[in-house]
Design an enzyme around this catalytic site. Structure first.
Site, PDB file in Angstrom:
ATOM      1  N   GLU A 287      37.825  22.840 -37.136  1.00  0.00           N
ATOM      2  CA  GLU A 287      37.099  22.219 -36.009  1.00  0.00           C
ATOM      3  C   GLU A 287      36.410  23.275 -35.150  1.00  0.00           C
ATOM      4  O   GLU A 287      35.297  23.064 -34.670  1.00  0.00           O
ATOM      5  CB  GLU A 287      38.035  21.347 -35.171  1.00  0.00           C
ATOM      6  CG  GLU A 287      38.769  20.250 -35.948  1.00  0.00           C
ATOM      7  CD  GLU A 287      37.908  19.451 -36.907  1.00  0.00           C
ATOM      8  OE1 GLU A 287      36.690  19.314 -36.671  1.00  0.00           O
ATOM      9  OE2 GLU A 287      38.438  18.966 -37.932  1.00  0.00           O
ATOM     10  N   TYR A 376      33.193  17.821 -48.671  1.00  0.00           N
ATOM     11  CA  TYR A 376      34.013  18.971 -48.275  1.00  0.00           C
ATOM     12  C   TYR A 376      34.210  19.949 -49.427  1.00  0.00           C
ATOM     13  O   TYR A 376      33.938  21.134 -49.305  1.00  0.00           O
ATOM     14  CB  TYR A 376      35.407  18.502 -47.820  1.00  0.00           C
ATOM     15  CG  TYR A 376      35.393  17.731 -46.542  1.00  0.00           C
ATOM     16  CD1 TYR A 376      35.006  16.403 -46.522  1.00  0.00           C
ATOM     17  CD2 TYR A 376      35.770  18.316 -45.343  1.00  0.00           C
ATOM     18  CE1 TYR A 376      35.004  15.676 -45.333  1.00  0.00           C
ATOM     19  CE2 TYR A 376      35.772  17.606 -44.159  1.00  0.00           C
ATOM     20  CZ  TYR A 376      35.388  16.287 -44.163  1.00  0.00           C
ATOM     21  OH  TYR A 376      35.377  15.588 -42.991  1.00  0.00           O
TER      22      TYR A 376
HETATM   23  N1  BES Z   1      33.805  15.894 -38.670  1.00  0.00           N
HETATM   24  C1  BES Z   1      35.017  15.673 -39.377  1.00  0.00           C
HETATM   25  C2  BES Z   1      35.620  14.321 -39.137  1.00  0.00           C
HETATM   26  C3  BES Z   1      34.715  13.154 -39.441  1.00  0.00           C
HETATM   27  C4  BES Z   1      33.837  13.166 -40.506  1.00  0.00           C
HETATM   28  C5  BES Z   1      34.781  12.036 -38.645  1.00  0.00           C
HETATM   29  C6  BES Z   1      33.008  12.072 -40.746  1.00  0.00           C
HETATM   30  C7  BES Z   1      33.963  10.948 -38.880  1.00  0.00           C
HETATM   31  C8  BES Z   1      33.068  10.967 -39.941  1.00  0.00           C
HETATM   32  C9  BES Z   1      36.062  16.762 -39.080  1.00  0.00           C
HETATM   33  O1  BES Z   1      35.514  18.012 -38.808  1.00  0.00           O
HETATM   34  C10 BES Z   1      36.848  16.955 -40.345  1.00  0.00           C
HETATM   35  O2  BES Z   1      36.263  17.374 -41.295  1.00  0.00           O
HETATM   36  N2  BES Z   1      38.141  16.657 -40.342  1.00  0.00           N
HETATM   37  C11 BES Z   1      38.980  16.883 -41.495  1.00  0.00           C
HETATM   38  C12 BES Z   1      39.698  18.208 -41.332  1.00  0.00           C
HETATM   39  C13 BES Z   1      40.123  18.890 -42.589  1.00  0.00           C
HETATM   40  C14 BES Z   1      39.055  19.065 -43.619  1.00  0.00           C
HETATM   41  C15 BES Z   1      40.696  20.258 -42.259  1.00  0.00           C
HETATM   42  C16 BES Z   1      39.949  15.727 -41.588  1.00  0.00           C
HETATM   43  O3  BES Z   1      40.037  14.938 -40.643  1.00  0.00           O
HETATM   44  O4  BES Z   1      40.619  15.576 -42.574  1.00  0.00           O
HETATM   45 ZN    ZN Z   2      34.723  18.853 -40.640  1.00  0.00          ZN
END
Ligand code: BES
Ligand code: ZN
Length: 587
Positions: A287, A376
Site C-alpha cells: 500500500e 497482480y
Molecule cells: N488497490 C488494491 C485494492 C483494490 C483493488 C480495491 C481493486 C478495489 C478494487 C490494494 O492495493 C491491493 O492490491 N490490495 C491487496 C494487497 C495484496 C496484494 C498485498 C489485497 O487486498 O489483497
Molecule cells: Zn494494490
C-alpha cells in the site's frame, strides 16, 4: 497530459468540461438510517454541458455560486455505471450539488458499535467504481483534481480523510458535534476519495507516519508497523522522494473487504496483518508503494488496472528483498502465484478464460466482478521478465524515468507499451513478447519461473506429503506455502486429519496459515473443521479469505447448503462489495 479516451465505466465524455477541484462538506452521517448528507462543490476547467456519475444518490439541489438553481437530468439506472447526472457548467465554472446517499451505497460500510470499539464506524471504499455511490463525480481515473474537506462528526469520534493536511477541529456546536477540516493539495482521481469516522486512536510511527485503529488494537498495530520509516526510505531509493507528504495507516475491523487500500496519505488495512510474527509486512509495503505506482502514476481506465497492481507488486518485491532477503521475499511471491493459479483454475472451470488477459477489455462488467490475481501476478511477472532481459541496473533507470515522465497523470496501456519501446527498444519488446503478455490469455511460455532454496525445500516436503515437524524453523509464510503446494489430487480427509493432529492449525495464531489450512481441509472433505469454517466466515470479511472458502464449500450439494446458511447470517457483517461477490460464488 494525455489525450483522454472514453472511459467505458463512466458517463463522462472526453470533450466535456472536467473537474479540477472539489470542496466536500459532509453535513451528517446518520448511523441509524445509514445515510450521508453532503454538498460537493466542484470547480471545472471550462464551462458547458457535462456528465457526472452517480449510483443510488438522491440529488436535492444543484446551484451556481450565487445560489441560483441549475437544471439537471438524471438518466435511467444502469447495472454497471449507475445513473448519469447531466447539467450545464456556468461561466464561472463552479457548481454545488447537495445530495443524500442510499443505505445500500456500494462504497460505504456502516458498522454497528458492537463491532467497532463501542461506537458506530463508517468508512469508504472507492476503488474501482464505487466513489459515485457516496459523491457525485466524474468517476474515471483519467481525471485528477485537488480537494478540500469538512466533515461534521460527534466530538467523541475522529473524522479521518485521506489527505495530506489536517487543519484541525472547528465549529463545536454545543450539541456534541464538531467539524474536522482537511486539505489535499495533490491531484487525485475520484476512486481515491476516502474517509472514515469512528472511535479511532493513533500512535506516532515516524515524523511523517502514524497508525490509527480501534483503541484496543492500536498499540499492537504500532509495534507491527514500527519499521515504516525504514521502508519509506527504501521506497524513495527506488522511486524518488515520497510524493504525498504523509504516509499514515488506518487499521479497520475484520469486515474490511481487502488486505489494504492505498488511499492517499492514509492507507486502509485489514487487522489480519497484525500477526505479531511480521508476516503482514508485505501488504503494508504494497500500500505504501502505491503512492508512486497508482497514486502518482495512475491507470487511466480499468483496462490498465494491471499497471497499478503489477508495478506495485514488483515494487513490493524489490522493497521486501532489501528489508528481509531475496529468498524470503520470493516465498511471498510464490504465495501470490498460488492465489493466481486458483483464480486461473476457477476461470477455466467457468469458461471465463479470457479474464486471464492482462487487458481483458471488459467494458460492460463492473471491475469488482472480475477482480483477481491476474493483474497482480501476471502484471508483475511481465515487469520481471523485462527486468531479466535488460538487467537490474538498466531497468532501475527505466523505472525512475517512468515515474518522472508520468507523475501526477494517468496513463493507458498503449502509452506504457510505447514507453517500453521508446526506452528499452523494439528488440527487447519483441523478445519478451510484450503484446502476447498483455492481450493473450494465460501465461506465455517464456514466463520467469519462481525458484529459490526456501521454495525448493517447501516444494519437496509438499510433493512427498511430508508433514513438517511442529518445532521446525519454517516461517509462517513457508508453512502456508506448504499447505498451498500440497498436491490437490492426493489430498484426503485422512491426510488432513493427520495434519490437524500434528500441527493444530485450526488454532494457529497466524490467520493466513489458518485460512490455507481450512481451505485445504474443506477441499479434502475433512468435515471436522466445519465449525471452525463457520466461525471464520462469521468473523472475517476479507474477500481473499471468503471467496475460496465459499467456493470450496459449494463443491458439494450439502456443502453448498451449509454455505448458504452461513452466508445468510454472516452477510450482515460483510461489506456490500463482499456480499455481491459471494452471491456470485453461490449462484
Ligand atoms: N488497490 C488494491 C485494492 C483494490 C483493488 C480495491 C481493486 C478495489 C478494487 C490494494 O492495493 C491491493 O492490491 N490490495 C491487496 C494487497 C495484496 C496484494 C498485498 C489485497 O487486498 O489483497
Ligand atoms: Zn494494490
Amino acid at each position: 497530459m494525455e489525450h483522454l479516451k472514453q472511459d467505458p465505466h463512466s458517463f463522462y465524455s472526453p470533450d466535456q468540461p472536467k473537474v479540477i477541484n472539489l470542496s466536500w462538506g459532509i453535513h451528517e452521517l446518520d448511523t441509524i438510517s445509514k445515510q450521508l448528507s453532503a454538498t460537493a462543490t466542484w470547480e471545472f476547467d471550462t464551462f458547458g454541458p457535462t456528465n457526472f456519475d452517480t449510483r443510488e444518490l438522491t440529488i436535492e439541489a444543484i446551484v451556481n455560486s450565487a445560489g441560483s438553481s441549475i437544471p439537471f437530468e438524471l438518466g435511467e439506472p444502469e447495472k454497471v455505471r449507475g445513473q448519469r447526472l447531466s447539467f450545464v457548467v456556468p461561466e464561472n465554472k463552479i457548481v454545488s450539488i447537495t445530495y443524500k446517499t442510499a443505505p445500500t451505497a456500494s462504497g460505504l460500510q456502516w458498522m454497528d458499535a458492537a463491532l467497532a470499539g463501542g461506537q458506530p464506524l463508517v468508512y469508504t471504499q472507492g476503488e474501482a467504481i464505487n466513489a459515485r455511490s457516496y459523491v457525485p463525480c466524474q468517476d474515471t481515473p483519467s481525471i485528477k483534481f485537488t480537494a478540500k474537506y469538512s466533515i461534521r462528526v460527534p466530538e467523541a469520534l475522529r473524522g479521518l480523510i485521506a489527505a495530506a493536511e489536517y487543519n484541525g477541529r472547528t465549529g463545536t456546536d454545543g450539541q456534541g458535534y464538531c467539524i474536522e477540516n482537511w486539505n489535499m493539495p495533490y491531484p487525485i482521481p475520484a476512486y481515491l476519495l476516502a474517509f472514515a469516522v469512528g472511535n479511532l486512536e493513533s500512535r506516532e510511527l515516524s515524523p511523517r507516519s502514524q497508525v490509527w485503529a480501534l483503541p484496543d488494537m492500536v498499540d499492537a498495530c504500532a509495534a507491527e508497523f514500527k519499521d515504516i520509516e525504514k521502508l519509506m526510505l527504501i521506497g524513495e531509493g527506488l522511486f524518488g522522494p515520497y510524493p504525498f507528504g504523509r504516509q499514515d495507516f488506518l487499521v479497520l475491523p475484520p469486515a474490511f473487504p481487502y488486505g489494504g487500500m492505498e488511499n492517499p496519505c492514509l492507507s486502509f488495512l485489514t487487522p489480519a496483518l497484525i500477526t505479531g510474527d511480521g508476516s503482514g509486512i508485505g501488504t503494508l509495503i504494497h500500500e505504501m508503494a502505491h503512492a508512486w505506482t497508482g497514486n502518482l502514476v495512475t491507470n487511466a481506465d480499468w483496462d490498465a488496472f494491471w499497471l497499478n497492481e503489477g508495478w506495485t507488486v514488483w515494487a513490493e518485491q524489490r522493497i521486501l528483498e532489501m528489508y528481509s532477503s531475496a529468498d524470503e521475499a520470493l516465498v511471498d511471491y510464490k504465495l501470490l502465484e498460488s492465489e493466481f493459479n486458483s483464480d486461473c483454475a476457477a476461470y477455466k472451470k467457468n469458461d471465463q478464460w479470457e479474464y486471464t488477459k492482462l487487458s481483458p477489455a471488459a467494458d460492460d462488467i463492473d471491475p469488482d466482478d472480475i477482480f483477481s490475481r491476474v493483474a497482480y501476478f501476471k502484471g508483475s511477472l511481465l515487469l520481471n521478465a523485462l527486468e531479466e532481459q535488460v538487467g537490474r541496473e538498466r531497468f532501475a533507470k527505466f523505472v525512475a524515468k517512468y515515474i518522472d515522465t508520468f507523475k501526477f497523470t494517468s496513463i493507458y496501456v498503449e502509452t506504457f507499451l510505447n514507453f517500453v519501446v521508446a526506452e528499452l527498444g523494439q528488440e527487447v519488446f519483441d523478445t519478451v513478447r510484450v503484446r502476447e503478455w498483455v492481450y493473450e490469455p494465460g501465461l506465455p511460455n517464456n514466463a520467469p519461473v519462481l525458484e529459490s532454496p526456501l521454495i525448493t525445500e517447501v516444494q519437496k516436503a509438499a510433493e512427498s506429503s511430508e508433514i513438517p515437524s511442529k518445532d521446525n524453523v519454517w516461517s509462517a509464510s513457508m508453512l502456508q506455502l506448504w499447505l498451498e503446494l500440497l498436491p490437490r489430487e492426493s489430498l484426503t480427509a485422512n491426510f488432513m486429519a493427520r495434519v490437524d493432529q500434528a500441527l493444530n492449525l485450526r488454532n494457529q495464531a497466524n490467520i493466513e496459515v489458518r485460512w490455507s489450512f481450512l481451505v485445504a481441509a474443506v477441499e479434502a472433505g475433512y468435515i471436522e473443521v466445519l465449525p471452525d469454517v463457520e466461525a471464520f466466515l462469521n468473523a472475517q470479511g476479507r474477500m481473499k479469505y471468503l471467496k475460496p472458502l465459499y467456493r470450496a464449500l459449494a463443491e458439494t450439494p450439502e456443502g453448498k447448503q451449509f454455505a448458504l446458511e452461513i452466508f445468510a447470517k454472516a452477510k450482515a457483517g460483510y461489506h456490500p462489495v463482499a456480499i455481491s461477490t459471494i452471491e456470485n460464488v453461490l449462484k
